[in-house]
Design an enzyme around this catalytic site. Sequence first.
Site, short mmCIF file in Angstrom:
data_model
loop_
_atom_site.label_atom_id
_atom_site.label_comp_id
_atom_site.label_asym_id
_atom_site.label_seq_id
_atom_site.Cartn_x
_atom_site.Cartn_y
_atom_site.Cartn_z
N ASN A 180 33.51 94.95 0.91
CA ASN A 180 33.46 93.59 1.41
C ASN A 180 34.77 93.15 2.07
OD1 ASN A 180 32.05 90.94 1.59
ND2 ASN A 180 33.75 90.28 0.30
N TRP A 231 30.30 87.28 17.94
CA TRP A 231 29.94 87.73 16.60
C TRP A 231 28.54 88.32 16.53
CZ3 TRP A 231 25.66 85.57 14.39
CH2 TRP A 231 25.26 84.31 14.85
N TRP A 287 33.50 82.95 25.41
CA TRP A 287 33.50 84.40 25.25
C TRP A 287 33.69 85.06 26.61
CZ3 TRP A 287 33.94 85.78 20.42
CH2 TRP A 287 33.33 85.03 19.40
N TRP A 318 27.36 83.27 -4.00
CA TRP A 318 27.55 83.34 -2.54
C TRP A 318 26.29 83.85 -1.86
CZ3 TRP A 318 31.16 81.37 0.56
CH2 TRP A 318 31.26 81.83 1.88
N TRP A 365 28.82 86.93 8.95
CA TRP A 365 29.40 87.05 10.29
C TRP A 365 29.78 85.67 10.84
CZ3 TRP A 365 31.36 90.63 13.46
CH2 TRP A 365 31.21 91.96 13.08
N GLU A 418 29.91 85.72 -6.87
CA GLU A 418 29.42 86.47 -5.71
C GLU A 418 27.90 86.43 -5.63
OE1 GLU A 418 31.38 87.79 -3.30
OE2 GLU A 418 32.91 86.71 -4.42
#
Length: 454
Positions: A338, A356, A302, A274, A379, A271
């Site tokens: 998370n 988003w 959209w 990440w 996101w 993590e």
Amino acid sequence: MPSPSIVWFRDDLRLADHPALRAALDRGEPVIGLYVLDEESDGIRPLGGAARWWLHHSLASLAERLAERGSRLILRRGPAHRVVREAVEDAGAGAVFWNRRYGGPEREIDAALKSDLREGDVEVASFAASLLFEPWTITTGAGKHFSVYSPFWRACLAQPAPRAPLPEPREVPGPSRYPASDDLDDWDLLPTEPDWAQGLRDTWEPGEPAAQARLREFLDEDLGHYDDARDRPSAGATSLLSPRLRWGELSPHTVWHAAVETPGASGFLSEIGWREFAWHTLYHFPDLATKNLRPEFDAFPWPRLKPTALRAWQKGQTGYAMVDAGMRELWETGYMHNRVRMITASFLIKNLMIDWRRGEEWFWDCLVDADGASNTFNWQWVAGSGADAAPYFRVFNPELQADKFDKTREYIGRWAPEYTDADGQPPMPMVDLKATRQNALAAYEKVKQVSRQE
């Protein structure tokens, strides 16, 4: 006459493992700490409300710790390029040291400032302190940046081990005369009318000492069952170190070396990897907050934004228990587990069909750990438009996710109790999950068609 060294603090509000501070001390002259609240330079994104709250308290803690060791933290506000040069002149400083930043506008500011100061015969140096690996050092065999996490992290782990953290200095000698400083309270970083931060005060204690205590607690009590329990939001198994890393109250080097020898630490350290991947991606794509990393998503159809739908999601009034619980946890504490972040983001993008970017903006305002890389990067990952993205057809069904990760409904019961109380009256579901999933997949097919035509 002494020529003090200025240490320009940014997202590194700590004394331990602070290479810029160490360089200033090694220079042998008095040391002045400086923090610049820059909300004016081109491209610099103003902080969200929760982040401003955290910053206030973390700066207060840092100022106190510097004072205990003999120096002060000077606060200035304005465009960093101008303000730092003014501070150098006011202090008669002979050197300025800082730890590197990796966002595009920040790098431009730092490079221009470094050049200008050197022209004025001021010593300037920057250091690696906020990432384990510098973004330009991790490349594919072809010398390009990675777009997929697994090979990226393997390449990182193939590098020499991250350097050991530097010790915290016992003394930071200050000058006989300090430049003028703003008063922290005058920056109005704390909410007042209304004061919505009680939940943040109940949840967090910003500052380096609390960060170090949380790291020890996590290693002693939670790391051993991190892999088994990290996806259950009620388990309390996550590290809660993200705001500490975001504000630099802990360095990743400190976290890495504290955890790496602990059995079962690889999942947690991935993590940290990440987080590295997010920052490396931002380094190569500075417009990550506003532009799709995968340009074919520019063709995504959209629909016109429905403000009432966005507001229902923001307030946790969607009619889906896991989504509503997560959004209320976010508002109350400035944080969200998370797993629940992925569920709430997927619901907004793929069930409500809202861009988003609108969700990223809300998280930016509400999260105490929102930073320029991870918030946007994650996101885009959920949206399918980013690096190593989850396939767009992966839609997180909030009801199935609740059954899997909150079986006892402990998390939902805490944050959205009307869904678990016998007499509770939860809101009606605002959309049909199956139908909206199909709508999202149909829209994605249009993106693929455009991509094939190109």
